[in-house]
Design a protein around this motif. Structure first.
Motif, PDB file in Angstrom:
ATOM      1  N   UNK A 149       0.853  -1.196   0.000  1.00 29.31           N
ATOM      2  CA  UNK A 149       0.000   0.000   0.000  1.00 29.31           C
ATOM      3  C   UNK A 149       0.890   1.247   0.000  1.00 29.31           C
ATOM      4  N   UNK A 150       0.502   2.282  -0.747  1.00 28.76           N
ATOM      5  CA  UNK A 150       1.318   3.499  -0.743  1.00 28.76           C
ATOM      6  C   UNK A 150       1.042   4.400   0.463  1.00 28.76           C
ATOM      7  N   UNK A 151       0.057   4.015   1.269  1.00 31.12           N
ATOM      8  CA  UNK A 151      -0.278   4.839   2.436  1.00 31.12           C
ATOM      9  C   UNK A 151       0.213   4.179   3.721  1.00 31.12           C
ATOM     10  N   UNK A 152       0.125   4.953   4.757  1.00 30.11           N
ATOM     11  CA  UNK A 152       0.484   4.447   6.075  1.00 30.11           C
ATOM     12  C   UNK A 152      -0.489   5.104   7.054  1.00 30.11           C
ATOM     13  N   UNK A 153      -1.759   4.771   6.879  1.00 30.56           N
ATOM     14  CA  UNK A 153      -2.811   5.482   7.624  1.00 30.56           C
ATOM     15  C   UNK A 153      -2.635   5.302   9.128  1.00 30.56           C
ATOM     16  N   UNK A 154      -2.928   6.373   9.849  1.00 34.47           N
ATOM     17  CA  UNK A 154      -2.742   6.340  11.298  1.00 34.47           C
ATOM     18  C   UNK A 154      -3.663   5.298  11.941  1.00 34.47           C
ATOM     19  N   UNK A 155      -4.807   5.044  11.289  1.00 37.10           N
ATOM     20  CA  UNK A 155      -5.810   4.135  11.866  1.00 37.10           C
ATOM     21  C   UNK A 155      -5.731   2.731  11.273  1.00 37.10           C
ATOM     22  N   UNK A 200     -12.545  15.862   4.711  1.00 36.06           N
ATOM     23  CA  UNK A 200     -13.086  16.836   3.759  1.00 36.06           C
ATOM     24  C   UNK A 200     -12.039  17.759   3.131  1.00 36.06           C
ATOM     25  N   UNK A 201     -10.757  17.604   3.484  1.00 43.19           N
ATOM     26  CA  UNK A 201      -9.755  18.461   2.812  1.00 43.19           C
ATOM     27  C   UNK A 201      -8.415  17.744   2.705  1.00 43.19           C
ATOM     28  N   UNK A 202      -7.572  18.296   1.823  1.00 44.30           N
ATOM     29  CA  UNK A 202      -6.323  17.636   1.441  1.00 44.30           C
ATOM     30  C   UNK A 202      -5.359  17.480   2.618  1.00 44.30           C
ATOM     31  N   UNK A 203      -5.249  18.528   3.445  1.00 42.72           N
ATOM     32  CA  UNK A 203      -4.269  18.453   4.539  1.00 42.72           C
ATOM     33  C   UNK A 203      -4.657  17.383   5.561  1.00 42.72           C
ATOM     34  N   UNK A 204      -5.945  17.389   5.915  1.00 46.36           N
ATOM     35  CA  UNK A 204      -6.389  16.404   6.902  1.00 46.36           C
ATOM     36  C   UNK A 204      -6.261  14.984   6.339  1.00 46.36           C
ATOM     37  N   UNK A 234      -3.819  11.988   7.852  1.00 48.82           N
ATOM     38  CA  UNK A 234      -4.350  10.675   8.225  1.00 48.82           C
ATOM     39  C   UNK A 234      -3.701   9.537   7.455  1.00 48.82           C
ATOM     40  N   UNK A 235      -3.531   9.749   6.142  1.00 54.20           N
ATOM     41  CA  UNK A 235      -3.106   8.625   5.290  1.00 54.20           C
ATOM     42  C   UNK A 235      -1.592   8.539   5.128  1.00 54.20           C
TER      43      UNK A 235
END
Ligand code: SF4
Length: 213
Positions: free
Chosen positions: A33-39, A144-148, A152-153
């Motif tokens: 996965x290219x992400x490393x989501x906090x959750x 709802x926005x890019x920074x958030x 998270x991801x």
């Protein structure tokens, strides 16, 4: 574990089930996965081999089809590509497997649960591949926005990931009958409202999922 279903807070290999009637069958293809989501469960669950969604080796297309051949496809209510990783890493294999499943049962509903970054992963528009094979794409909108979203991801593609994910959703609409975006209810009413507005603009469905520890 290649084919599994959800059971309480965990997972169970479908071969352990007494009846497969109306079961949602999940296909575990990759841990990449290219992400490393906090959750992400990949962060919060122990990375041990006893955690059976961790793959020692990714199954080949042939191995996945052999697994399905052990069962009656008419029993299943849906097949979902979703595991401990991003299924779109293997989009060509998904399309091949879905094509075989549809050969045996044309009306079998097939969904991909994705982070929506498939076009960034492959550096090209992969959405035309989904035509006639995939019935639903469910994309994690998360925020709802890019920074958030980026906070998270922690996507390796950076803050541009958010817009790329929204563009992906829009492109999917040309080839996939149902495009859904999802958020978890703990983000709160105000953010859910903004996510709903984004989905309305894109013309896709928002699904608010209950948060599970
Ligand atoms: S996109 Fe999915 S698999 Fe990847 S890190 Fe996030 S939650 Fe985990």
């Amino acid at each position: 574990m290649i084919l599994y279903t959800l059971c309480g807070n965990g997972y169970i290999d479908i071969k352990e089930l007494k009846s497969l009637k109306d079961v949602h069958v999940y296909v575990n293809l990759t841990n990449r996965c290219p992400c490393s989501c906090t959750f992400c469960l990949r962060q919060t669950k122990e990375m041990t081999e006893s955690n059976t969604l961790w793959l020692k080796k990714e199954p080949t297309v042939e191995e996945v089809i052999q697994e399905f051949q052990k069962y009656d496809l008419d029993d299943f209510s849906e097949v979902v590509f979703c595991g401990f990783g991003e299924p779109m890493e293997r989009v060509e294999d998904i399309v091949q497997i879905a094509g075989v499943l549809k050969l045996y049962r044309q009306d079998i509903p097939i969904r991909i649960n994705t982070n929506g970054l498939g076009n960034l992963i492959h550096n090209e528009d992969i959405t035309p591949l989904l035509r006639g094979r995939i019935d639903t794409v469910s994309i994690s909108l998360n925020a709802p926005d890019a920074q958030e979203y980026y906070d998270l991801t922690r996507s390796r593609f950076g803050i541009e990931s958010y817009q790329a994910m929204l563009d992906f959703a829009l492109k999917c609409k040309d080839y996939v009958p149902h495009v859904v975006m999802s958020v978890v209810d703990i983000i709160g009413e105000e953010k859910i409202k903004r996510c709903q507005e984004i989905c309305d603009r894109l013309g896709v469905t928002l699904r608010v999922r209950p948060f599970e520890e």
